[in-house]
Design a protein around this motif. Structure first.
Motif, PDB file in Angstrom:
ATOM      1  N   MET A  73       0.812  -1.214   0.000  1.00 17.38           N
ATOM      2  CA  MET A  73       0.000   0.000   0.000  1.00 17.38           C
ATOM      3  C   MET A  73       0.853   1.275   0.000  1.00 17.38           C
ATOM      4  O   MET A  73       0.311   2.369  -0.063  1.00 17.38           O
ATOM      5  N   ASN A  74       2.179   1.126   0.083  1.00 15.10           N
ATOM      6  CA  ASN A  74       3.075   2.283   0.027  1.00 15.10           C
ATOM      7  C   ASN A  74       4.442   1.856  -0.511  1.00 15.10           C
ATOM      8  O   ASN A  74       4.739   0.661  -0.596  1.00 15.10           O
ATOM      9  N   LEU A  75       5.254   2.834  -0.878  1.00 15.97           N
ATOM     10  CA  LEU A  75       6.563   2.545  -1.470  1.00 15.97           C
ATOM     11  C   LEU A  75       7.511   1.820  -0.518  1.00 15.97           C
ATOM     12  O   LEU A  75       8.174   0.859  -0.933  1.00 15.97           O
ATOM     13  N   PRO A  76       7.619   2.226   0.766  1.00 17.06           N
ATOM     14  CA  PRO A  76       8.520   1.481   1.653  1.00 17.06           C
ATOM     15  C   PRO A  76       8.174  -0.007   1.739  1.00 17.06           C
ATOM     16  O   PRO A  76       9.066  -0.848   1.841  1.00 17.06           O
ATOM     17  N   SER A  77       6.891  -0.336   1.665  1.00 14.12           N
ATOM     18  CA  SER A  77       6.492  -1.750   1.708  1.00 14.12           C
ATOM     19  C   SER A  77       6.933  -2.494   0.459  1.00 14.12           C
ATOM     20  O   SER A  77       7.415  -3.616   0.538  1.00 14.12           O
ATOM     21  N   LEU A  78       6.764  -1.863  -0.696  1.00 17.28           N
ATOM     22  CA  LEU A  78       7.212  -2.495  -1.937  1.00 17.28           C
ATOM     23  C   LEU A  78       8.721  -2.675  -1.911  1.00 17.28           C
ATOM     24  O   LEU A  78       9.233  -3.743  -2.243  1.00 17.28           O
ATOM     25  N   ASP A  79       9.430  -1.633  -1.497  1.00 24.41           N
ATOM     26  CA  ASP A  79      10.894  -1.712  -1.431  1.00 24.41           C
ATOM     27  C   ASP A  79      11.341  -2.846  -0.503  1.00 24.41           C
ATOM     28  O   ASP A  79      12.275  -3.584  -0.817  1.00 24.41           O
ATOM     29  N   LYS A  80      10.671  -2.981   0.628  1.00 23.95           N
ATOM     30  CA  LYS A  80      11.086  -3.958   1.637  1.00 23.95           C
ATOM     31  C   LYS A  80      10.747  -5.398   1.259  1.00 23.95           C
ATOM     32  O   LYS A  80      11.532  -6.309   1.512  1.00 23.95           O
ATOM     33  N   PHE A  81       9.573  -5.613   0.641  1.00 22.43           N
ATOM     34  CA  PHE A  81       9.081  -6.983   0.472  1.00 22.43           C
ATOM     35  C   PHE A  81       9.078  -7.520  -0.957  1.00 22.43           C
ATOM     36  O   PHE A  81       8.841  -8.708  -1.160  1.00 22.43           O
ATOM     37  N   GLU A  82       9.337  -6.687  -1.948  1.00 18.84           N
ATOM     38  CA  GLU A  82       9.274  -7.145  -3.346  1.00 18.84           C
ATOM     39  C   GLU A  82      10.114  -8.386  -3.591  1.00 18.84           C
ATOM     40  O   GLU A  82       9.651  -9.347  -4.211  1.00 18.84           O
ATOM     41  N   GLN A  86       7.451 -15.098  -3.802  1.00 15.62           N
ATOM     42  CA  GLN A  86       7.813 -16.313  -4.514  1.00 15.62           C
ATOM     43  C   GLN A  86       7.772 -16.089  -6.031  1.00 15.62           C
ATOM     44  O   GLN A  86       6.923 -15.352  -6.527  1.00 15.62           O
ATOM     45  N   GLU A  87       8.664 -16.742  -6.734  1.00 16.08           N
ATOM     46  CA  GLU A  87       8.629 -16.720  -8.202  1.00 16.08           C
ATOM     47  C   GLU A  87       7.261 -17.211  -8.650  1.00 16.08           C
ATOM     48  O   GLU A  87       6.737 -18.202  -8.145  1.00 16.08           O
ATOM     49  N   GLY A  88       6.643 -16.482  -9.569  1.00 15.23           N
ATOM     50  CA  GLY A  88       5.305 -16.825 -10.035  1.00 15.23           C
ATOM     51  C   GLY A  88       4.201 -16.259  -9.147  1.00 15.23           C
ATOM     52  O   GLY A  88       3.014 -16.445  -9.424  1.00 15.23           O
ATOM     53  N   GLY A  89       4.594 -15.574  -8.069  1.00 11.26           N
ATOM     54  CA  GLY A  89       3.631 -14.978  -7.151  1.00 11.26           C
ATOM     55  C   GLY A  89       2.984 -13.729  -7.742  1.00 11.26           C
ATOM     56  O   GLY A  89       3.191 -13.395  -8.912  1.00 11.26           O
ATOM     57  N   THR A  90       2.219 -13.044  -6.912  1.00 12.46           N
ATOM     58  CA  THR A  90       1.476 -11.884  -7.373  1.00 12.46           C
ATOM     59  C   THR A  90       1.675 -10.725  -6.410  1.00 12.46           C
ATOM     60  O   THR A  90       1.678 -10.915  -5.190  1.00 12.46           O
ATOM     61  N   ILE A  91       1.834  -9.531  -6.993  1.00 12.35           N
ATOM     62  CA  ILE A  91       1.974  -8.315  -6.199  1.00 12.35           C
ATOM     63  C   ILE A  91       0.841  -7.369  -6.583  1.00 12.35           C
ATOM     64  O   ILE A  91       0.625  -7.088  -7.762  1.00 12.35           O
ATOM     65  N   PHE A  92       0.120  -6.882  -5.560  1.00 15.62           N
ATOM     66  CA  PHE A  92      -0.941  -5.896  -5.739  1.00 15.62           C
ATOM     67  C   PHE A  92      -0.448  -4.590  -5.131  1.00 15.62           C
ATOM     68  O   PHE A  92      -0.042  -4.576  -3.964  1.00 15.62           O
ATOM     69  N   ILE A  93      -0.477  -3.533  -5.928  1.00 16.74           N
ATOM     70  CA  ILE A  93       0.093  -2.253  -5.513  1.00 16.74           C
ATOM     71  C   ILE A  93      -0.957  -1.153  -5.583  1.00 16.74           C
ATOM     72  O   ILE A  93      -1.693  -1.060  -6.565  1.00 16.74           O
ATOM     73  N   ASP A  94      -0.985  -0.295  -4.555  1.00 17.73           N
ATOM     74  CA  ASP A  94      -1.809   0.909  -4.615  1.00 17.73           C
ATOM     75  C   ASP A  94      -1.017   1.921  -5.445  1.00 17.73           C
ATOM     76  O   ASP A  94      -0.129   2.600  -4.949  1.00 17.73           O
ATOM     77  N   SER A  95      -1.356   1.996  -6.722  1.00 18.82           N
ATOM     78  CA  SER A  95      -0.581   2.843  -7.648  1.00 18.82           C
ATOM     79  C   SER A  95      -0.822   4.337  -7.436  1.00 18.82           C
ATOM     80  O   SER A  95      -0.109   5.149  -8.012  1.00 18.82           O
ATOM     81  N   THR A  96      -1.778   4.710  -6.604  1.00 19.66           N
ATOM     82  CA  THR A  96      -1.941   6.115  -6.247  1.00 19.66           C
ATOM     83  C   THR A  96      -0.759   6.556  -5.390  1.00 19.66           C
ATOM     84  O   THR A  96      -0.280   7.677  -5.515  1.00 19.66           O
TER      85      THR A  96
END
Length: 178
Positions: A73-82, A86-96
């Motif tokens: 839901m925020n950039l620090p979370s994407l940076d930390k957990f991307e 798992q390979e083939g997994g899914t990422i949902f991002i709040d692009s706002t």
């Protein structure tokens, strides 16, 4: 079947509520579930995350080190957990709130302007549930009966007036094409 979700964002974004909803959704679908919250040092504005495991069999550990589904839901979370997805997994991002794109090419990614959609629909605190609606649609698990049952568990009687608006947020997320 095992699903490992990691919800992450700032405190106050409803991260723990969204994870709790997914746990109850799993229970209403007859699955075993675990929900493990994690708080940052501040109540609002600090980091918040929670791990949710939904499984056909008993769950050995509630810890999700390598999620198959990440909600950032925020950039620090994407940076930390991307990198932990798992390979083939899914990422949902709040692009706002997250302007950068995912660096990996071995995962599925959904960019949902959840905060903008929430604001545009007069429900500024429900970006979390908009993303959850999209997750359920993508996973082919958007079943109104079990969704209403799960909402009935996480929306307290004191806040019963929020049941319908949460349902609407889930429906907005499910119908978002993007």
């Amino acid at each position: 079947m095992t699903s490992q979700f990691l919800f992450s964002g700032f405190g106050g974004q409803g991260i723990l509520f969204a994870g709790k909803f997914m746990s109850y959704k799993g229970m209403t679908d007859g699955k075993n579930v675990s929900w493990l919250p994690s708080y940052g040092p501040e109540m609002r504005g600090g980091t918040a995350s929670c791990s949710v495991v939904v499984r056909d069999k008993p769950i050995g550990s509630p810890i999700v080190a390598f999620p198959d589904t990440l909600i950032a839901m925020n950039l620090p979370s994407l940076d930390k957990f991307e990198d932990s997805v798992q390979e083939g997994g899914t990422i949902f991002i709040d692009s706002t709130l997250v302007e950068r794109k995912v660096k990996r090419d071995d995962v599925n990614v959904y960019y949902i302007p959840a905060t903008k959609l929430a604001n545009d629909n007069g429900m500024p605190t429900l970006a979390n549930m908009i993303i959850v609606g999209k997750i359920l649609k993508v996973r082919n698990e958007f079943n109104e009966e079990s969704i209403k049952a799960a909402l009935g568990k996480v929306v307290s009687a004191k806040h019963a007036d929020l049941f319908d608006v949460n349902l609407k947020a889930l429906q907005i997320g499910a119908s978002y094409e993007g």
